[in-house]
Design a protein around this motif. Structure first.
Motif, PDB file in Angstrom:
ATOM      1  N   ASN A   1       0.868  -1.121  -0.077  1.00  0.00           N
ATOM      2  CA  ASN A   1      -0.018  -0.046  -0.201  1.00  0.00           C
ATOM      3  C   ASN A   1       0.863   1.153   0.081  1.00  0.00           C
ATOM      4  O   ASN A   1       1.968   1.167   0.792  1.00  0.00           O
ATOM      5  CB  ASN A   1      -0.865   0.106   1.186  1.00  0.00           C
TER       6      ASN A   1
ATOM      7  N   THR B   1      -4.451 -10.008   2.496  1.00  0.00           N
ATOM      8  CA  THR B   1      -3.262  -9.230   1.966  1.00  0.00           C
ATOM      9  C   THR B   1      -2.464  -9.983   1.154  1.00  0.00           C
ATOM     10  O   THR B   1      -2.494 -11.165   1.134  1.00  0.00           O
ATOM     11  CB  THR B   1      -2.265  -8.832   3.140  1.00  0.00           C
TER      12      THR B   1
ATOM     13  N   GLY C   1      -2.184   3.604  -3.763  1.00  0.00           N
ATOM     14  CA  GLY C   1      -3.380   2.798  -2.968  1.00  0.00           C
ATOM     15  C   GLY C   1      -2.825   1.317  -2.724  1.00  0.00           C
ATOM     16  O   GLY C   1      -1.851   0.819  -2.817  1.00  0.00           O
ATOM     17  N   LEU C   2      -3.967   0.432  -2.258  1.00  0.00           N
ATOM     18  CA  LEU C   2      -3.546  -1.003  -1.654  1.00  0.00           C
ATOM     19  C   LEU C   2      -3.767  -1.832  -2.757  1.00  0.00           C
ATOM     20  O   LEU C   2      -4.900  -1.861  -3.597  1.00  0.00           O
ATOM     21  CB  LEU C   2      -4.694  -1.151  -0.858  1.00  0.00           C
ATOM     22  N   THR C   3      -2.847  -2.694  -2.931  1.00  0.00           N
ATOM     23  CA  THR C   3      -3.165  -3.974  -3.696  1.00  0.00           C
ATOM     24  C   THR C   3      -3.806  -5.124  -2.959  1.00  0.00           C
ATOM     25  O   THR C   3      -3.479  -5.248  -1.856  1.00  0.00           O
ATOM     26  CB  THR C   3      -1.820  -4.427  -4.184  1.00  0.00           C
TER      27      THR C   3
ATOM     28  N   THR D   1      -5.643  -4.951   5.158  1.00  0.00           N
ATOM     29  CA  THR D   1      -5.458  -3.546   5.669  1.00  0.00           C
ATOM     30  C   THR D   1      -5.078  -3.816   7.157  1.00  0.00           C
ATOM     31  O   THR D   1      -5.144  -2.773   8.159  1.00  0.00           O
ATOM     32  CB  THR D   1      -6.408  -2.682   5.788  1.00  0.00           C
TER      33      THR D   1
END
Length: 466
Positions: free
Chosen positions: A136, A152, A141-143, A393
């Motif tokens: 991230n 995750t 942003g977040l993968t 997250t």
């Protein structure tokens, strides 16, 4: 032709060389898959479509005019981790300082990939300066993990592994300073390989200098790993890390597993607090390794009482010496940086001369202990992780994860691979890790390939990508 997106790279290579499909046609198949799944997974953060299409055309022309491949990776679409400089293509390191950075030259590993005929489809996401076990950053942003979007991918190779397992590319490079290739592979049902230090050189002062942190690959199978190494393995005078002795890595050598290999078998290496289900799953595979011809030993390596302090200290030292000057200066000047980066910098900068001396001495003692131990044990086999894959997250889960088993290889420059080892009750993949003597990368790959043939776990794909 979506099935092509999940075909091993060495099989795609055969199709390309037989002219069953052109490099341009293959690339368009992967581009379509990327356009379909990248919006939800966020694996590739900078696409390279125009240049990739030109590379594919040139690969087809080379084959048509000269009747031979450009190199070992001829026409294969790959992802390049966003810490490796790519000439003319944005390289951000996931850090705001470099959000618009366009390098003027390629890193060594990228140059070798291109020379081998690989087609760079895009740059894969990474945490800020490759720091942390969640992929991230504030730019992209977040993968998310294709096996479960709420889980995750781990870090720092999350973008590479997610692009591979969602069928956007047929292999992805990465870097590993403490498990960044092997940890994501374990929770993605693919192969993650960290070669011996020096096999894939890197420049001093970079996030993958070829020493403690080295470039490696995510692949669908061990044959594809060998294919990647055929393209990228070799010495370079621009690297400060000596090239290791050892046998040449080739795809054809994988089937020749030597007889009489003795392996250390350790369910709780480094005395990690293991999830019982993971330990049970690991132990259930001992007979499969024995079926590959290995003799398993329960004699443990003496890591010493200061092992955890050693890898904590050395990780901070190795990480800080590879940080970009701009990021290091921000921290030293009191400007905000990512907490994990701040922690590493504070850790190393607070160490006294005596503590640094003790760190290097402890590393020498560990190296000698390991060399003596591995005279009798050619490899060490352990579970990759001690815990289940945590949430995408979940910082609490991240902090509870014990990374100590991953650190032996970077500390001592050892080759280490993670291959699929089944699934836990939550439906997530898990992996087994095989770590060998310095320079004996081929033996590590041969053992991994034998285990892979006897299980077939890696042939299973996430349902989310169909």
């Amino acid at each position: 032709m979506p099935d092509l997106c999940f075909m091993p790279a060495h099989q795609l290579q055969s199709k390309l060389l037989a002219k069953d499909i052109s490099a341009r046609e293959l690339l368009e198949t992967f581009i379509s898959q990327t356009q379909k799944h990248n919006p939800s997974i966020n694996a590739l953060v900078t696409l390279n479509l125009e240049s990739a299409r030109q590379q594919a055309i040139e690969a087809d022309q080379q084959l048509a005019q000269h009747g031979k491949a450009v190199g070992p990776l001829h026409g294969l679409p790959i992802a390049v981790k966003d810490v490796f400089a790519t000439r003319g293509l944005r390289t951000t390191l996931g850090n705001e300082h470099f959000a618009k950075h366009i390098p003027t030259q390629d890193d060594l590993v990228v140059a070798r990939e291109k020379a081998a005929g690989a087609i760079i489809l895009g740059k894969s996401n990474t945490p800020d300066c490759a720091s942390g076990g969640i992929t991230n950053n504030t730019i992209f942003g977040l993968t998310r993990n294709p096996w479960n979007l709420e889980k995750t991918t781990s870090g720092s190779g999350g973008g590479g592994v997610a692009s591979l397992m969602s069928g956007m590319v047929c292999m992805a490079d990465g870097s590993d300073i403490g498990g960044s290739l092997r940890s994501p592979a374990a929770w993605s049902n693919c192969v993650g390989f960290r070669p011996s230090s020096g096999r894939i050189p890197g420049p001093p002062g970079s996030l993958a200098d070829g020493n403690t942190s080295t470039a490696g690959a995510f692949t669908r199978c061990v044959k594809d790993t060998a294919l990647f190494m055929q393209a990228c393995d070799g010495p370079d005078l621009r690297s400060a890390t000596p090239y290791p002795a050892g046998q040449e890595i080739t795809v054809t050598a994988l089937d020749r597993l030597p007889l009489g290999v003795k392996a250390a078998w350790s369910a709780d290496f480094a005395q990690r607090n293991m999830e019982p289900e993971i330990s049970t799953q690991f132990e259930a595979h001992s007979s499969l390794f024995e079926g590959c011809g290995l003799t398993l030993s329960s004699i443990e390596l003496n890591l010493g009482s200061e092992y955890r302090q050693l890898y904590s200290d050395f990780n901070a030292y190795s990480y800080v010496k590879g940080l970009p000057t701009q990021v290091l200066n921000d921290c030293l000047q009191g400007k905000p940086v990512k907490p994990s980066i701040q922690t590493n910098i504070d850790h190393y900068m607070s160490m006294s001369a005596k503590q640094i001396f003790n760190m290097f001495r402890a590393r020498e003692i560990l190296r000698v202990n390991t060399q003596v131990y591995m005279q009798d044990h050619a490899v060490i086999i352990t579970p990759a992780h001690n815990c289940f894959a945590y949430g995408a997250t979940d910082t609490v889960g991240h902090d509870l994860c014990d990374w100590s088993a991953f650190y032996l290889a970077p500390l001592l420059g050892l080759p280490s691979i993670v291959v699929p080892c089944g699934f836990t009750e939550d439906g997530m993949p898990h992996g087994v890790m095989i770590t060998g003597r310095p320079g004996e990368d081929l033996l590590v790959l041969q053992i991994a390939a034998a285990f892979e043939r006897n299980t077939g776990y890696g042939q299973q794909l996430p349902k989310l990508v169909f």
